[in-house]
Write a protein that holds these residues in place. Sequence first.
Motif, PDB file in Angstrom:
ATOM      1  N   UNK A 271       0.807  -1.220   0.000  1.00 47.93           N
ATOM      2  CA  UNK A 271       0.000   0.000   0.000  1.00 47.93           C
ATOM      3  C   UNK A 271       0.842   1.272   0.000  1.00 47.93           C
ATOM      4  N   UNK A 272       1.984   1.231   0.669  1.00 43.99           N
ATOM      5  CA  UNK A 272       2.805   2.440   0.800  1.00 43.99           C
ATOM      6  C   UNK A 272       3.755   2.655  -0.366  1.00 43.99           C
ATOM      7  N   UNK A 273       4.136   1.569  -1.050  1.00 45.61           N
ATOM      8  CA  UNK A 273       5.112   1.684  -2.120  1.00 45.61           C
ATOM      9  C   UNK A 273       6.541   1.748  -1.636  1.00 45.61           C
ATOM     10  N   UNK A 279       9.649  -0.440   5.472  1.00 42.21           N
ATOM     11  CA  UNK A 279       8.374  -0.643   6.164  1.00 42.21           C
ATOM     12  C   UNK A 279       8.605  -1.299   7.514  1.00 42.21           C
ATOM     13  N   UNK A 280       9.439  -2.331   7.544  1.00 41.75           N
ATOM     14  CA  UNK A 280       9.715  -3.015   8.812  1.00 41.75           C
ATOM     15  C   UNK A 280      10.330  -2.057   9.826  1.00 41.75           C
ATOM     16  N   UNK A 288       7.168   5.080  18.043  1.00 38.15           N
ATOM     17  CA  UNK A 288       5.815   5.185  17.517  1.00 38.15           C
ATOM     18  C   UNK A 288       5.662   6.167  16.386  1.00 38.15           C
ATOM     19  N   UNK A 289       6.621   7.062  16.195  1.00 41.72           N
ATOM     20  CA  UNK A 289       6.488   8.059  15.123  1.00 41.72           C
ATOM     21  C   UNK A 289       6.584   7.414  13.746  1.00 41.72           C
ATOM     22  N   UNK A 290       7.396   6.367  13.637  1.00 47.28           N
ATOM     23  CA  UNK A 290       7.520   5.682  12.354  1.00 47.28           C
ATOM     24  C   UNK A 290       6.216   5.027  11.941  1.00 47.28           C
ATOM     25  N   UNK A 298       0.434   4.744   3.770  1.00 43.04           N
ATOM     26  CA  UNK A 298      -0.346   3.630   3.211  1.00 43.04           C
ATOM     27  C   UNK A 298      -1.763   4.043   2.841  1.00 43.04           C
ATOM     28  N   UNK A 299      -2.187   5.231   3.246  1.00 40.54           N
ATOM     29  CA  UNK A 299      -3.513   5.715   2.876  1.00 40.54           C
ATOM     30  C   UNK A 299      -4.649   5.058   3.639  1.00 40.54           C
ATOM     31  N   UNK A 300      -4.383   4.576   4.851  1.00 43.63           N
ATOM     32  CA  UNK A 300      -5.426   3.938   5.641  1.00 43.63           C
ATOM     33  C   UNK A 300      -6.278   5.003   6.332  1.00 43.63           C
ATOM     34  N   UNK A 301      -7.518   4.666   6.732  1.00 42.91           N
ATOM     35  CA  UNK A 301      -8.433   5.657   7.319  1.00 42.91           C
ATOM     36  C   UNK A 301      -7.877   6.270   8.598  1.00 42.91           C
TER      37      UNK A 301
END
Length: 406
Positions: A271-273, A279-280, A288-290, A298-301
Amino acid sequence: MIIRQFLLWTQHESAGRRAEAASSLARAYLYANLDAAARWEAKTAITALLDDPSPLVRRALAEACANAAEAPRTLVVALAQDQAEIAGLVLARSPVLSDADLVDCAAVGDEAGRIAIANRPTLSPMLCGALAEIAGTTALRALAANPSAQITRNSLMRIVERHGDDAALREALLARSDLPVDVRQAVTARLASALSAFVTGCGWLSPERSERVTREARERTTLGLAEGSDRADLARLVTYLRQAGQLTPGLILRAMLSGRMAFTEAALTDLSGLTAGRVAGLLHDPRGSGMAALYRRAGLPAALEPAFAAAMSAWHEEATGLRESGAAGLSRRMIERAVTACERLPFAEAHAIVALLNRFDAEAAREEARDLARALASEAAVDAVLETIPAGLMESYRQDRPRLAA
């Protein structure tokens, strides 16, 4: 001279006698040590028999030549275009026929011919692809059940797309040991849709309730299929899920709450490209900022972000315990943390999310109860067996157990 005498003789004999003669002549051509002239005459004679009006004669030729690599190519090609019961003999076995011949016969022939081709001892990817495009369900069942068929992923997907509603075909596909995980997911999704339509049609569930039950069952199955898959298989699976509209925020949240971090990483990578390594790193950033940056990328709600952040924080706290236990089910502690994080949201945003998390919690509680019931049943069975052993024998065993262990 031989050919003239043979053809004159066959004009006055019954179909049965002609068939016997045709079989004998074909086998003589194939296996007898004939000189060049006799071999040419025999080949010419059996080729002329293709015009015999009786199918018994042509069937005899097909039976004699079906397995023979030395059979005349022109004869076999002609037999492959004969009546179904004749053509099927050479289509199923003849090594003389090329892939081009077989594709042509599949395209212009009937379903019986396609079934015969699907049952051949070896099937190339090209031939499997042709059958995937044009064959009916019966031939495709035979193709899926053929362990030597080299069916590519794209051909398997095409089979599911065309005839995935056929239960027997789905069963044959799922029985293949080489079925890619994304194709297996596509098959199970069609199965779930069929079950949903059935229960809705029977009036057992409302369409809305049936759709929810089906979706949640499909998500559980998806994560089960993903378990143990390597990175490449996971990437293909999430790509398929995204293209099919099944890579939902709810599925990713379920994966995270189940501790399925490999699937979660693969989904967020898609989702993020971003790269898998990037990503890991962001997902497991202890500050938590990452996670927040990755979530937005990722464009999640936005409404679900607190639930994801709380679940990830809880996972970091109990990750060691999850790895040691090997648990793959939903974690009630992670769900509780996610619910608490979402309760601070406005009701309009929180109610649907909290309802989803509560359903996850109910599912986890039921699974815990099932595990406990199975454990208690197993203990009860052991106790029942022990009760059948005489007390003296049990006492002797208890006394001897230390010595036996040593």
